[in-house]
Design a protein around this motif. Structure first.
Motif, PDB file in Angstrom:
ATOM      1  N   PHE A 119       0.827  -1.203   0.000  1.00 39.98           N
ATOM      2  CA  PHE A 119       0.000   0.000   0.000  1.00 39.98           C
ATOM      3  C   PHE A 119       0.868   1.262   0.000  1.00 39.98           C
ATOM      4  O   PHE A 119       0.556   2.233  -0.686  1.00 39.98           O
ATOM      5  CB  PHE A 119      -0.943  -0.024   1.209  1.00 39.98           C
ATOM      6  CG  PHE A 119      -2.069   0.953   1.089  1.00 39.98           C
ATOM      7  CD1 PHE A 119      -3.141   0.667   0.262  1.00 39.98           C
ATOM      8  CD2 PHE A 119      -2.045   2.161   1.754  1.00 39.98           C
ATOM      9  CE1 PHE A 119      -4.172   1.576   0.114  1.00 39.98           C
ATOM     10  CE2 PHE A 119      -3.073   3.077   1.614  1.00 39.98           C
ATOM     11  CZ  PHE A 119      -4.140   2.780   0.797  1.00 39.98           C
ATOM     12  N   TYR A 120       1.976   1.250   0.755  1.00 36.92           N
ATOM     13  CA  TYR A 120       2.882   2.408   0.736  1.00 36.92           C
ATOM     14  C   TYR A 120       3.464   2.619  -0.664  1.00 36.92           C
ATOM     15  O   TYR A 120       3.667   3.752  -1.093  1.00 36.92           O
ATOM     16  CB  TYR A 120       4.014   2.236   1.750  1.00 36.92           C
ATOM     17  CG  TYR A 120       3.609   2.574   3.169  1.00 36.92           C
ATOM     18  CD1 TYR A 120       3.294   3.887   3.516  1.00 36.92           C
ATOM     19  CD2 TYR A 120       3.529   1.607   4.143  1.00 36.92           C
ATOM     20  CE1 TYR A 120       2.912   4.203   4.817  1.00 36.92           C
ATOM     21  CE2 TYR A 120       3.149   1.917   5.441  1.00 36.92           C
ATOM     22  CZ  TYR A 120       2.835   3.220   5.766  1.00 36.92           C
ATOM     23  OH  TYR A 120       2.457   3.526   7.046  1.00 36.92           O
ATOM     24  N   ALA A 121       3.746   1.524  -1.361  1.00 37.71           N
ATOM     25  CA  ALA A 121       4.290   1.655  -2.725  1.00 37.71           C
ATOM     26  C   ALA A 121       3.252   2.340  -3.609  1.00 37.71           C
ATOM     27  O   ALA A 121       3.576   3.188  -4.443  1.00 37.71           O
ATOM     28  CB  ALA A 121       4.648   0.283  -3.286  1.00 37.71           C
ATOM     29  N   TRP A 122       1.992   1.972  -3.400  1.00 37.78           N
ATOM     30  CA  TRP A 122       0.919   2.575  -4.187  1.00 37.78           C
ATOM     31  C   TRP A 122       0.805   4.072  -3.857  1.00 37.78           C
ATOM     32  O   TRP A 122       0.691   4.906  -4.752  1.00 37.78           O
ATOM     33  CB  TRP A 122      -0.387   1.815  -3.899  1.00 37.78           C
ATOM     34  CG  TRP A 122      -1.559   2.321  -4.660  1.00 37.78           C
ATOM     35  CD1 TRP A 122      -1.897   2.015  -5.945  1.00 37.78           C
ATOM     36  CD2 TRP A 122      -2.557   3.236  -4.179  1.00 37.78           C
ATOM     37  NE1 TRP A 122      -3.038   2.672  -6.299  1.00 37.78           N
ATOM     38  CE2 TRP A 122      -3.473   3.436  -5.246  1.00 37.78           C
ATOM     39  CE3 TRP A 122      -2.771   3.905  -2.976  1.00 37.78           C
ATOM     40  CZ2 TRP A 122      -4.580   4.270  -5.123  1.00 37.78           C
ATOM     41  CZ3 TRP A 122      -3.870   4.732  -2.856  1.00 37.78           C
ATOM     42  CH2 TRP A 122      -4.759   4.912  -3.927  1.00 37.78           C
ATOM     43  N   LEU A 123       0.851   4.398  -2.567  1.00 40.20           N
ATOM     44  CA  LEU A 123       0.777   5.812  -2.146  1.00 40.20           C
ATOM     45  C   LEU A 123       1.930   6.603  -2.765  1.00 40.20           C
ATOM     46  O   LEU A 123       1.736   7.692  -3.316  1.00 40.20           O
ATOM     47  CB  LEU A 123       0.893   5.930  -0.624  1.00 40.20           C
ATOM     48  CG  LEU A 123      -0.301   5.495   0.220  1.00 40.20           C
ATOM     49  CD1 LEU A 123       0.044   5.598   1.700  1.00 40.20           C
ATOM     50  CD2 LEU A 123      -1.521   6.364  -0.088  1.00 40.20           C
ATOM     51  N   GLU A 124       3.138   6.030  -2.671  1.00 38.20           N
ATOM     52  CA  GLU A 124       4.331   6.704  -3.158  1.00 38.20           C
ATOM     53  C   GLU A 124       4.224   6.958  -4.661  1.00 38.20           C
ATOM     54  O   GLU A 124       4.573   8.016  -5.172  1.00 38.20           O
ATOM     55  CB  GLU A 124       5.546   5.825  -2.858  1.00 38.20           C
ATOM     56  CG  GLU A 124       6.881   6.390  -3.273  1.00 38.20           C
ATOM     57  CD  GLU A 124       7.376   7.483  -2.333  1.00 38.20           C
ATOM     58  OE1 GLU A 124       6.943   7.508  -1.171  1.00 38.20           O
ATOM     59  OE2 GLU A 124       8.199   8.301  -2.794  1.00 38.20           O
ATOM     60  N   ARG A 125       3.692   5.977  -5.356  1.00 39.72           N
ATOM     61  CA  ARG A 125       3.619   6.080  -6.804  1.00 39.72           C
ATOM     62  C   ARG A 125       2.641   7.169  -7.236  1.00 39.72           C
ATOM     63  O   ARG A 125       2.806   7.803  -8.261  1.00 39.72           O
ATOM     64  CB  ARG A 125       3.177   4.733  -7.369  1.00 39.72           C
ATOM     65  CG  ARG A 125       3.186   4.741  -8.860  1.00 39.72           C
ATOM     66  CD  ARG A 125       3.124   3.362  -9.402  1.00 39.72           C
ATOM     67  NE  ARG A 125       3.228   3.439 -10.852  1.00 39.72           N
ATOM     68  CZ  ARG A 125       3.124   2.411 -11.635  1.00 39.72           C
ATOM     69  NH1 ARG A 125       2.945   1.218 -11.142  1.00 39.72           N
ATOM     70  NH2 ARG A 125       3.211   2.568 -12.929  1.00 39.72           N
ATOM     71  N   HIS A 126       1.609   7.373  -6.427  1.00 39.71           N
ATOM     72  CA  HIS A 126       0.588   8.339  -6.819  1.00 39.71           C
ATOM     73  C   HIS A 126       0.823   9.733  -6.264  1.00 39.71           C
ATOM     74  O   HIS A 126       0.053  10.639  -6.551  1.00 39.71           O
ATOM     75  CB  HIS A 126      -0.790   7.831  -6.405  1.00 39.71           C
ATOM     76  CG  HIS A 126      -1.247   6.700  -7.253  1.00 39.71           C
ATOM     77  ND1 HIS A 126      -1.926   6.881  -8.428  1.00 39.71           N
ATOM     78  CD2 HIS A 126      -1.071   5.380  -7.131  1.00 39.71           C
ATOM     79  CE1 HIS A 126      -2.166   5.705  -8.979  1.00 39.71           C
ATOM     80  NE2 HIS A 126      -1.649   4.778  -8.221  1.00 39.71           N
ATOM     81  N   GLY A 127       1.858   9.907  -5.440  1.00 36.40           N
ATOM     82  CA  GLY A 127       2.104  11.227  -4.873  1.00 36.40           C
ATOM     83  C   GLY A 127       0.868  11.704  -4.135  1.00 36.40           C
ATOM     84  O   GLY A 127       0.231  10.938  -3.407  1.00 36.40           O
TER      85      GLY A 127
END
Lengths: 600, 193
Positions: free
Chosen positions: A185-193
């Protein structure tokens, strides 16, 4: 500039990602042996250790003579199961095995010196670190800036063992753990700024559905609006489930091999392995390209004649859909729960593989247990937006799904899971766009390492995923032939966050010192309402997570064998592991109970 | 650097551009495979005095060992050496086809893993093409009636291939393996009962 890093210590592969001061996580290549004498950089390190026979391989300068790692180890070992160690991670949370004792390769009769799951984990970590330093000699990894991921389903003793392996691998006392679905989920957050806020809204419940090579892991994350900004809270985690993409490839290969056997062609072990590989790529092709009806497979023989003796077979769309879609993701009813026991009375020792292959049914079980958990605690009820959600269904159903794990590279499987959940919910369930199923866990761990150090950005409120209990002998009159029932005392509630401390007030317990005493620990992921000091009349419905036989030193200046009145304290360290203390208040003497021992 | 060594072995002009030498590494492999087929007359070892003991022979260039190790990968994953060494004139197209799947699948995986291969030109085959002064002569081969100097007008026959990266495995301990000059292409397999 500091380098933040995350290590995905996976069941089948490990990966290491780094992040800089702005985030921007990326995978760090790992130098490893790829052929008998060749070394190259790869993004993933197989979680495999091969134990060569004497003199079989010449060790490379940094290798030991005793074992090999890397892609080559896995490939060399595939035909030598007696000398190959895999899935050590699942042994760390095995309910009936001691992860410190030499067990692996499990069942091997040829290897003289076996390895403990703990030692395997340490060596894999060492290789991931050393291999990434070989690939980037200027890479400086400070354990303070590091995160290791573990399954959300890991209990406290498996987590403690992972930390111990990290310590033994030279990562010191300061490395932190993060649950894998949260990392994805953090990877997803990071990717979407900052953009991620457009994909979710307050009141949403998100399912992270992670199906890897060998394991499936689920978590629910609630989104709430607080002071005009969005907050995230992890509200449920699943049980440890040994079921994944490898099962699918194996099922397909068995299907093809049975069809070949029926027409008189028997495959040997090596050919079967080749068939599993071929079936995997055929499955991926058929799931990707809907216009294909059939893919041809060619299975070579081990000898030199390639043209003369290659066996032909094929895999059809219908087979893939029957085996993968209907076998693993059937459209089941929400009250259709998995078979938990095999039909045979005895199970072979070894890893407790999930007897029911239907991920759909395991998902239903997870969501119904999450429902139970949410219903038991006012705080969780608030996090999921009130009791109204519980009244809709006996399952705690999400509004959106984030997929993770190689299996979900196939759009048809993502679509099936969404169809299933939408059917259960009676309303459409969305997919969170922009998942990176193969590498998200390592990338998200590196991103989280930065958030944690800098304090920037949104973090998921999580805390301990389970509540923990210690077994107490009940004070009852002796009855011949009956052991007094074991009561369970809650010592640490669910959701304890880093740095939190709880003491059980007002109650004293008696501790035997100076002689061998047995402590039993239990846990539950569905009793979030229990407070420290809650006493359950028995241990039904709890999982026994550790058993510790130890002799605690007596109080200073007092004889052994004395019963000492103590108070209990639980605290979660800054690194996120749970510690239990027994305190003798008059003298202040403390005994620490290690939660990391597991015995048969 | 390993990739340069490997490529230079087969490329006549060591001062050529990196991208081109890397590409020639692939061509080189083709040559090597061809020389294996040709039998022993083309074996790359040439020791003039037969009395010289094997261990006194000059150590092979690391590049050679790495090319052989790469060939070993093509054999391991794609059975390439088995295929070219096998007599196939009597085999049916169906049999050859089945073997081709093994080779295609395996060699493709290996090549995609260690090279990043892309066409040099993006135009479709058959597209009219004009090459002006200073065109990349190392990456274009002109055929037909070619005037002395550009501009050249013609038709694209093959868009070419180049590699944008080379990550060949580095060979370690080759000299320690029973005194062999090169790594083995495929080990002898013995099943222990």
């Amino acid at each position: 500039m500091s380098t933040f890093f995350g290590i995905d210590l996976g069941t089948s592969h490990c990966a290491l990602a780094t992040a800089n001061d702005r985030g921007e996580p990326k995978l760090a290549p790992i130098t490893q042996r790829v052929t008998a004498s060749g070394v190259a950089e790869k993004d993933l390190l197989p979680s495999a250790i091969y134990l060569p026979a004497q003199g079989e391989q010449t060790p490379l300068p940094w290798e030991s003579e005793r074992f090999l790692t890397g892609v080559f180890a896995r490939e060399r070992g595939a035909l030598q199961p007696d000398r190959l160690i895999t899935s050590a991670k699942s042994w760390l949370c095995h309910p009936h095995a001691d992860p410190r004792s030499p067990l692996l390769p499990w069942g091997s009769a040829t290897v003289e010196e076996k390895w403990s799951p703990l030692e395997v984990t340490r060596q894999l970590l060492l290789h991931a670190l050393e291999g990434s330093r070989q690939a980037q000699p200027d890479l400086e990894l400070d354990p303070k800036c590091g995160v290791i991921t573990v399954p959300a389903s890991f209990d406290e003793s498996a987590r403690t063992l992972t930390l111990e392996a990290a310590r033994l691998a030279g990562l010191g006392e300061e490395i932190t753990l993060l649950e894998e679905p949260q990392a994805a989920f953090y990877a997803w957050l990071e990717r979407h700024g900052n953009d991620w806020r457009t994909q979710v809204s307050p009141g949403d419940l998100l399912l992270v559905c992670d199906v890897g090579g060998g394991t499936a892991d689920f978590s629910l994350i609630a989104v709430s609006g607080r002071d005009g900004s969005l907050a995230l809270e992890r509200v449920a985690v699943g049980e440890h489930l040994l079921l994944g993409g490898d099962n699918m490839d194996l099922a397909l290969a068995h299907g093809v091999s049975d069809a070949l056997a029926a027409s008189g062609t028997e495959l040997d072990d090596w050919q079967f392995l080749a068939l599993v590989q071929a079936a995997r790529s055929a499955k991926e092709t058929l799931l990707r390209d809907r216009s294909l009806e059939e893919v041809s497979l060619a299975i070579p023989t081990r000898g030199r004649g390639l043209v003369a003796s290659t066996i032909r077979a094929s895999l059809s769309r219908e087979q893939v859909e029957t085996f993968v879609l209907e076998g693993f993701f059937p459209q089941t009813a929400p009250d259709d729960l998995p078979t938990l026991r095999r039909s045979g009375g005895l199970r072979e020792a070894g890893l407790p593989y999930a007897p029911d292959a239907a991920i759909s049914r395991h998902l239903a079980r997870f969501l119904s247990r999450a429902h139970l958990n949410a219903a038991s605690s006012p705080q969780l009820l608030e996090a999921i937006g009130g009791a109204e959600r519980l009244e809709r269904s006996p399952l705690l159903l999400p509004d959106a799904i984030l997929f993770n794990g190689g299996v979900f590279n196939a759009p048809v499987l993502r679509a099936r899971v969404m169809e299933l959940l939408s059917g259960w919910a009676g309303r459409p369930v969305r997919e969170l766009e922009g998942a990176q199923p193969d590498h998200a866990v390592a990338l998200g761990a590196a991103a989280y390492a930065r958030l944690r150090s800098t304090g920037e950005g949104v973090r998921i409120r999580a805390g301990t995923a389970r509540s923990y209990y210690i077994g107490m002998e009940s004070a009852a009159m002796a009855v011949p032939g009956r052991r007094p029932a074991t009561k369970a005392l809650c010592v640490a509630p669910q959701g304890m966050e880093e740095g939190a401390r709880h003491a059980i007030e007002g109650e004293e317990f008696f501790l035997y010192t100076g002689e061998a005493t047995e402590f039993r620990f239990f846990s539950s992921e569905v009793r979030s309402g229990d407070e420290p000091g809650t006493l359950l009349p028995n241990t039904a419905g709890l999982e026994e997570s550790a058993r510790l036989e130890t002799t605690l030193p007596p109080l200073e200046g007092r004889p052994p064998g004395e019963e000492v009145p103590v108070r209990m304290e639980a605290l979660v360290s800054e690194l996120g592991n749970l510690e239990l203390y027994l305190v003798h208040q008059p003298t202040g003497q403390r005994w620490k109970l290690e939660l990391n021992v597991r015995m048969e | 650097m390993a990739l340069l060594n490997a490529a230079v072995l087969f490329y006549p002009d060591p001062s050529a551009q990196l991208g081109v030498t890397a590409l020639s590494g692939l061509t080189g492999l083709g040559l090597l495979v061809a020389s294996l087929r040709g039998g022993e007359t083309k074996a790359p070892v040439s020791v003039p005095a037969p009395a010289v003991a094997a261990q006194e022979a000059p150590a092979p260039a690391r590049g050679e060992a790495e090319v052989v190790a790469f060939l070993a990968l093509l054999q391991e994953k794609g059975r390439l050496v088995d295929f070219v060494q096998e007599e196939i004139s009597g085999a049916s197209d169906e049999q050859v086809g089945a073997a081709a799947r093994v080779i295609h699948d395996g060699c493709r995986k290996v090549i995609n893993e260690y090279f990043e291969i892309a066409p040099i030109r993006t135009e479709a085959e058959g597209t009219p093409l004009q090459l002006g002064e200073g065109y990349d002569a190392g990456a274009h081969r002109l055929i037909g009636s070619v005037p002395d100097r550009p501009p050249y007008r013609g038709r694209l026959v093959h868009p070419g291939w180049e590699t944008r990266s080379v990550k060949l495995p580095r060979v370690h301990g080759a000299d320690a393996e029973g005194g062999r000059r090169w790594p083995v292409i495929a080990p002898v397999e013995v099943e222990i009962n």
